[in-house]
Design a protein around this motif. Sequence first.
Motif, short mmCIF file in Angstrom:
data_model
loop_
_atom_site.label_atom_id
_atom_site.label_comp_id
_atom_site.label_asym_id
_atom_site.label_seq_id
_atom_site.Cartn_x
_atom_site.Cartn_y
_atom_site.Cartn_z
N TRP A 186 -39.02 -21.58 7.35
CA TRP A 186 -39.02 -20.14 7.52
C TRP A 186 -40.19 -19.56 6.73
CZ3 TRP A 186 -34.82 -16.45 5.15
CH2 TRP A 186 -35.09 -15.13 5.53
N VAL A 187 -41.04 -18.84 7.41
CA VAL A 187 -42.16 -18.16 6.77
C VAL A 187 -42.04 -16.68 7.12
CG1 VAL A 187 -44.67 -17.91 6.66
CG2 VAL A 187 -43.65 -20.18 6.97
N SER A 188 -42.00 -15.85 6.10
CA SER A 188 -42.00 -14.41 6.35
C SER A 188 -43.29 -13.83 5.77
CB SER A 188 -40.78 -13.74 5.73
OG SER A 188 -40.82 -13.86 4.32
N ALA A 189 -43.77 -12.80 6.38
CA ALA A 189 -45.04 -12.21 5.93
C ALA A 189 -45.03 -10.70 6.18
CB ALA A 189 -46.20 -12.85 6.67
N LEU A 190 -45.60 -9.99 5.23
CA LEU A 190 -45.79 -8.55 5.36
C LEU A 190 -47.27 -8.27 5.24
CD1 LEU A 190 -42.92 -7.35 2.99
CD2 LEU A 190 -42.92 -7.34 5.49
N ASP A 191 -47.71 -7.27 5.94
CA ASP A 191 -49.12 -6.90 5.89
C ASP A 191 -49.51 -6.45 4.49
OD1 ASP A 191 -51.63 -6.53 7.16
OD2 ASP A 191 -51.24 -4.37 7.26
N LYS A 192 -48.63 -5.75 3.80
CA LYS A 192 -48.86 -5.28 2.42
C LYS A 192 -47.64 -5.65 1.59
CE LYS A 192 -51.72 -1.46 3.85
NZ LYS A 192 -51.95 -0.04 3.84
N PRO A 193 -47.85 -5.94 0.29
CA PRO A 193 -46.71 -6.27 -0.56
C PRO A 193 -45.73 -5.11 -0.66
CG PRO A 193 -48.79 -6.74 -1.67
CD PRO A 193 -49.12 -6.01 -0.41
N ILE A 194 -44.46 -5.46 -0.86
CA ILE A 194 -43.42 -4.46 -1.06
C ILE A 194 -43.58 -3.85 -2.45
CG2 ILE A 194 -40.93 -4.08 -1.29
CD1 ILE A 194 -40.47 -6.25 0.71
N TYR A 195 -43.46 -2.55 -2.55
CA TYR A 195 -43.50 -1.87 -3.84
C TYR A 195 -42.10 -1.79 -4.41
CZ TYR A 195 -43.74 1.83 -7.27
OH TYR A 195 -43.60 2.54 -8.43
#
Length: 112
Positions: A100-109
Motif C-alpha cells: 500500500w502506497v499513499s501519496a499527497l501532493d502536499k504534506p498534511i499540516y
Amino acid sequence: MPAFTEEIFGPAATITVFEDADEAVALVDASEYGLAAAVYTASLSRGLAFSSGIRAGMVHINDQTVNNEFHVPFGGMGASGNGGRFGRPANFHEFTQTQWVSALDKPIYYPF
C-alpha cells in the motif's frame, strides 16, 4: 491397504464400510492427503453437510474427483498441497505481494 492410505492418481476406488456419516468423515480425514474427494448421495443437502467436514481442497457432490475450472482456485490440503491455491484469481495472491502506497501532493499540516 496402500490404495486407501496413499494418494493414487489413476482409475481406482477403495471401498470401506462405515456406520454413519461421522465415521465416514473420520475415515476420509484420516488420510494425510486431501486433494479432492467425491460424495455420491440422493440428498444434496446431506451431501453438502457431509462435505463441510471433509479436509480436502475440492469436494464434488455427485460428480467425479477430476474437475478443474480455470476460474476456481485449485489446490489440496495436507500432504496434497503447499497451503496455497492456483488458478485465475488465486494467482494474484500466490505469486505477488501487495504494497500500500499513499501519496499527497502536499504534506498534511498538523497544528501541534
